[in-house]
Design a protein around this motif. Structure first.
Motif, PDB file in Angstrom:
ATOM      1  N   ALA A  27       2.268   1.604   6.212  1.00 29.92           N
ATOM      2  CA  ALA A  27       2.122   0.910   7.383  1.00 29.92           C
ATOM      3  C   ALA A  27       0.681   0.564   7.521  1.00 29.92           C
ATOM      4  CB  ALA A  27       2.881   1.775   8.461  1.00 29.92           C
ATOM      5  N   ALA A  28      -0.238   1.610   7.618  1.00 29.80           N
ATOM      6  CA  ALA A  28      -1.635   1.472   7.788  1.00 29.80           C
ATOM      7  C   ALA A  28      -2.092   0.249   6.845  1.00 29.80           C
ATOM      8  CB  ALA A  28      -2.351   2.871   7.827  1.00 29.80           C
ATOM      9  N   ALA A  29      -1.848   0.087   5.695  1.00 26.47           N
ATOM     10  CA  ALA A  29      -2.051  -0.758   4.680  1.00 26.47           C
ATOM     11  C   ALA A  29      -1.731  -2.091   5.297  1.00 26.47           C
ATOM     12  CB  ALA A  29      -1.700  -0.620   3.406  1.00 26.47           C
ATOM     13  N   LEU A  30      -0.352  -2.233   5.620  1.00 24.38           N
ATOM     14  CA  LEU A  30      -0.030  -3.449   6.179  1.00 24.38           C
ATOM     15  C   LEU A  30      -0.788  -3.938   7.455  1.00 24.38           C
ATOM     16  CD1 LEU A  30       3.783  -3.209   5.728  1.00 24.38           C
ATOM     17  CD2 LEU A  30       2.012  -4.522   4.141  1.00 24.38           C
ATOM     18  N   VAL A  31      -0.897  -3.033   8.222  1.00 22.92           N
ATOM     19  CA  VAL A  31      -1.845  -3.298   9.589  1.00 22.92           C
ATOM     20  C   VAL A  31      -3.077  -3.966   9.307  1.00 22.92           C
ATOM     21  CG1 VAL A  31      -3.003  -2.025  11.512  1.00 22.92           C
ATOM     22  CG2 VAL A  31      -0.583  -1.736  11.153  1.00 22.92           C
ATOM     23  N   PHE A  32      -3.896  -3.235   8.515  1.00 23.71           N
ATOM     24  CA  PHE A  32      -5.203  -3.730   7.920  1.00 23.71           C
ATOM     25  C   PHE A  32      -5.138  -4.802   7.324  1.00 23.71           C
ATOM     26  CE2 PHE A  32      -6.534   0.977   8.452  1.00 23.71           C
ATOM     27  CZ  PHE A  32      -7.962   0.804   8.851  1.00 23.71           C
ATOM     28  N   ILE A  33      -4.041  -5.324   6.550  1.00 24.75           N
ATOM     29  CA  ILE A  33      -4.216  -6.544   5.560  1.00 24.75           C
ATOM     30  C   ILE A  33      -3.769  -7.677   6.692  1.00 24.75           C
ATOM     31  CG2 ILE A  33      -2.804  -7.771   4.257  1.00 24.75           C
ATOM     32  CD1 ILE A  33      -2.595  -5.347   2.588  1.00 24.75           C
ATOM     33  N   ARG A  40     -10.001 -12.762   9.420  1.00 25.15           N
ATOM     34  CA  ARG A  40     -10.696 -13.261   8.274  1.00 25.15           C
ATOM     35  C   ARG A  40     -11.847 -12.235   7.814  1.00 25.15           C
ATOM     36  NH1 ARG A  40     -10.583 -19.726   9.517  1.00 25.15           N
ATOM     37  NH2 ARG A  40      -8.198 -19.809   9.188  1.00 25.15           N
ATOM     38  N   SER A  41     -11.473 -11.066   7.971  1.00 24.63           N
ATOM     39  CA  SER A  41     -12.623  -9.845   7.588  1.00 24.63           C
ATOM     40  C   SER A  41     -12.123  -9.553   6.344  1.00 24.63           C
ATOM     41  CB  SER A  41     -12.344  -8.797   8.723  1.00 24.63           C
ATOM     42  OG  SER A  41     -12.762  -7.630   8.253  1.00 24.63           O
ATOM     43  N   ARG A  42     -13.305  -9.358   5.137  1.00 27.63           N
ATOM     44  CA  ARG A  42     -13.247  -9.027   4.097  1.00 27.63           C
ATOM     45  C   ARG A  42     -12.840  -7.558   4.158  1.00 27.63           C
ATOM     46  NH1 ARG A  42     -11.275 -11.580  -0.217  1.00 27.63           N
ATOM     47  NH2 ARG A  42     -13.068 -11.110  -1.465  1.00 27.63           N
ATOM     48  N   LEU A  43     -13.694  -6.868   4.909  1.00 26.84           N
ATOM     49  CA  LEU A  43     -13.573  -5.532   4.981  1.00 26.84           C
ATOM     50  C   LEU A  43     -12.441  -4.990   5.466  1.00 26.84           C
ATOM     51  CD1 LEU A  43     -16.078  -3.212   5.171  1.00 26.84           C
ATOM     52  CD2 LEU A  43     -15.949  -3.334   7.468  1.00 26.84           C
ATOM     53  N   LEU A  44     -11.674  -5.591   6.322  1.00 23.05           N
ATOM     54  CA  LEU A  44     -10.343  -4.909   6.904  1.00 23.05           C
ATOM     55  C   LEU A  44      -9.543  -5.379   5.569  1.00 23.05           C
ATOM     56  CD1 LEU A  44     -10.129  -6.426  10.408  1.00 23.05           C
ATOM     57  CD2 LEU A  44     -10.354  -3.825   9.717  1.00 23.05           C
ATOM     58  N   ASP A  45      -9.421  -6.344   4.983  1.00 24.61           N
ATOM     59  CA  ASP A  45      -8.823  -6.730   3.810  1.00 24.61           C
ATOM     60  C   ASP A  45      -8.762  -5.710   2.864  1.00 24.61           C
ATOM     61  OD1 ASP A  45      -6.983  -8.862   4.038  1.00 24.61           O
ATOM     62  OD2 ASP A  45      -8.115 -10.243   2.885  1.00 24.61           O
ATOM     63  N   THR A  46     -10.096  -5.448   2.337  1.00 22.46           N
ATOM     64  CA  THR A  46     -10.453  -4.450   1.465  1.00 22.46           C
ATOM     65  C   THR A  46      -9.775  -3.218   1.733  1.00 22.46           C
ATOM     66  OG1 THR A  46     -12.264  -5.978   0.807  1.00 22.46           O
ATOM     67  CG2 THR A  46     -12.041  -3.649  -0.137  1.00 22.46           C
ATOM     68  N   VAL A  50      -7.010  -0.845  -0.258  1.00 22.68           N
ATOM     69  CA  VAL A  50      -7.403   0.582  -0.722  1.00 22.68           C
ATOM     70  C   VAL A  50      -6.228   1.552  -0.531  1.00 22.68           C
ATOM     71  CG1 VAL A  50      -9.002   2.559  -0.537  1.00 22.68           C
ATOM     72  CG2 VAL A  50      -9.827   0.089  -1.056  1.00 22.68           C
ATOM     73  N   LEU A  51      -5.794   1.271   0.807  1.00 23.60           N
ATOM     74  CA  LEU A  51      -4.706   2.172   1.336  1.00 23.60           C
ATOM     75  C   LEU A  51      -3.560   2.068   0.705  1.00 23.60           C
ATOM     76  CD1 LEU A  51      -5.294   1.899   5.296  1.00 23.60           C
ATOM     77  CD2 LEU A  51      -5.634   3.833   3.656  1.00 23.60           C
ATOM     78  N   LEU A  52      -3.151   0.546   0.112  1.00 26.13           N
ATOM     79  CA  LEU A  52      -2.059   0.217  -0.430  1.00 26.13           C
ATOM     80  C   LEU A  52      -2.137   0.802  -1.882  1.00 26.13           C
ATOM     81  CD1 LEU A  52       0.451  -1.536   0.295  1.00 26.13           C
ATOM     82  CD2 LEU A  52      -0.647  -3.264  -0.824  1.00 26.13           C
ATOM     83  N   ILE A  53      -3.164   0.711  -2.563  1.00 27.76           N
ATOM     84  CA  ILE A  53      -3.261   1.369  -3.755  1.00 27.76           C
ATOM     85  C   ILE A  53      -3.061   3.034  -3.670  1.00 27.76           C
ATOM     86  CG2 ILE A  53      -5.000   1.918  -5.907  1.00 27.76           C
ATOM     87  CD1 ILE A  53      -6.206  -0.995  -5.122  1.00 27.76           C
ATOM     88  N   LEU A  54      -3.643   3.431  -3.052  1.00 23.31           N
ATOM     89  CA  LEU A  54      -3.575   4.955  -2.658  1.00 23.31           C
ATOM     90  C   LEU A  54      -2.039   5.281  -2.286  1.00 23.31           C
ATOM     91  CD1 LEU A  54      -5.388   7.239  -2.387  1.00 23.31           C
ATOM     92  CD2 LEU A  54      -5.353   6.944   0.224  1.00 23.31           C
ATOM     93  N   CYS A  55      -1.343   4.620  -1.713  1.00 20.63           N
ATOM     94  CA  CYS A  55       0.127   4.685  -1.262  1.00 20.63           C
ATOM     95  C   CYS A  55       0.929   4.889  -2.913  1.00 20.63           C
ATOM     96  CB  CYS A  55       0.597   3.638  -0.553  1.00 20.63           C
ATOM     97  SG  CYS A  55       2.345   3.697  -0.198  1.00 20.63           S
ATOM     98  N   TYR A  56       0.409   3.712  -3.607  1.00 17.05           N
ATOM     99  CA  TYR A  56       1.219   3.599  -4.783  1.00 17.05           C
ATOM    100  C   TYR A  56       0.867   4.517  -6.112  1.00 17.05           C
ATOM    101  CZ  TYR A  56       3.896  -0.650  -3.565  1.00 17.05           C
ATOM    102  OH  TYR A  56       4.912  -1.426  -2.801  1.00 17.05           O
ATOM    103  N   PHE A  57      -0.444   4.745  -5.757  1.00 19.55           N
ATOM    104  CA  PHE A  57      -0.946   5.961  -6.771  1.00 19.55           C
ATOM    105  C   PHE A  57      -0.309   7.257  -6.432  1.00 19.55           C
ATOM    106  CE2 PHE A  57      -3.714   9.717  -6.633  1.00 19.55           C
ATOM    107  CZ  PHE A  57      -3.764   9.850  -8.090  1.00 19.55           C
ATOM    108  N   ARG A  58       0.188   7.557  -5.242  1.00 20.44           N
ATOM    109  CA  ARG A  58       0.854   8.816  -4.752  1.00 20.44           C
ATOM    110  C   ARG A  58       2.236   8.732  -5.190  1.00 20.44           C
ATOM    111  NH1 ARG A  58       1.543  10.464  -0.237  1.00 20.44           N
ATOM    112  NH2 ARG A  58       1.255  12.651  -0.504  1.00 20.44           N
ATOM    113  N   MET A  59       2.888   7.506  -4.925  1.00 16.38           N
ATOM    114  CA  MET A  59       4.110   7.332  -5.435  1.00 16.38           C
ATOM    115  C   MET A  59       4.314   7.621  -6.730  1.00 16.38           C
ATOM    116  SD  MET A  59       5.749   4.158  -3.514  1.00 16.38           S
ATOM    117  CE  MET A  59       7.159   3.535  -4.508  1.00 16.38           C
ATOM    118  N   PHE A  60       3.649   7.121  -7.694  1.00 15.80           N
ATOM    119  CA  PHE A  60       3.958   7.292  -9.135  1.00 15.80           C
ATOM    120  C   PHE A  60       3.244   8.226  -9.636  1.00 15.80           C
ATOM    121  CE2 PHE A  60       3.779   2.342  -8.638  1.00 15.80           C
ATOM    122  CZ  PHE A  60       5.245   2.346  -8.325  1.00 15.80           C
TER     123      PHE A  60
END
Ligand SMILES: [Zn+2]
Length: 134
Positions: A27-33, A40-46, A50-60
Motif C-alpha cells: 500500500a505504501a509503495a502504491l501511495v509513493f508511486i 513528477r518526483s523521481r525521488l518518490l517514484d524510486t 524500492v518498497l515494492l521490491i522489498l514487498c516482493y522480496f519478502r513474499m518470495f
C-alpha cells in the motif's frame, strides 16, 4: 490460466508469502508511486519502487523465520501507533465534553460536563464548595 496458477502455487511452496507488513509495504509503495506520478518526483517514484521490491522480496523469501520476525516487529509498532491515536482521540473528546477544574483548597482534579452555566462544585476529597462556569 489454471496452469499458471498451479505453477505459481508450486513456486510459492516453501516461500513466505503475504502478511500484514507485506500489505502495508504494498500500500505504501502504491501511495509513493502515485504521489511520484502526480508530482513528477523521481525521488518518490524510486522510494515507491524500492518498497515494492522489498514487498516482493519478502513474499518470495525462503527465510520464513526472519520474515515472521519482521512482521511481529511491524505489528508491535502498529499497535503502539494505533494506541497513541486512540489516546489522543479520547483526550480530544473529553476536552470537548468536559472541563477539568482543580479544587482551590486541595488541588484535587474534578471533571465537570461543559455547557451547564454557572455551577457550584463540591470537592469529593476535601468537601470544599466552589463556583465555576462550566
Ligand atoms: Zn478539595
Amino acid at each position: 490460466m489454471n496452469g499458471f496458477r498451479e505453477r505459481f502455487a508450486r513456486f510459492m511452496i516453501g516461500r513466505y508469502g503475504m502478511d500484514r507488513f507485506g500489505q502495508f509495504l504494498n500500500a505504501a509503495a502504491l501511495v509513493f508511486i502515485a504521489a511520484g506520478f502526480f508530482s513528477r518526483s523521481r525521488l518518490l517514484d524510486t522510494a515507491g519502487l524500492v518498497l515494492l521490491i522489498l514487498c516482493y522480496f519478502r513474499m518470495f523469501s525462503r527465510n520464513i523465520g526472519k520474515r515472521f520476525e519482521e512482521n511481529q516487529k511491524f505489528e508491535r509498532i502498529r499497535f503502539r501507533f494505533s494506541e497513541t491515536i486512540r489516546k489522543w482521540r479520547f483526550r480530544f473528546q473529553q476536552s470537548r465534553e468536559f472541563h477539568i477544574y482543580q479544587c482551590p483548597s486541595c488541588r484535587q482534579k474534578i471533571r465537570i460536563p461543559r455547557g451547564k452555566g454557572k455551577i457550584s462544585i463540591h470537592c469529593p476529597k476535601c468537601g470544599n464548595d466552589f463556583i465555576k462556569k462550566s
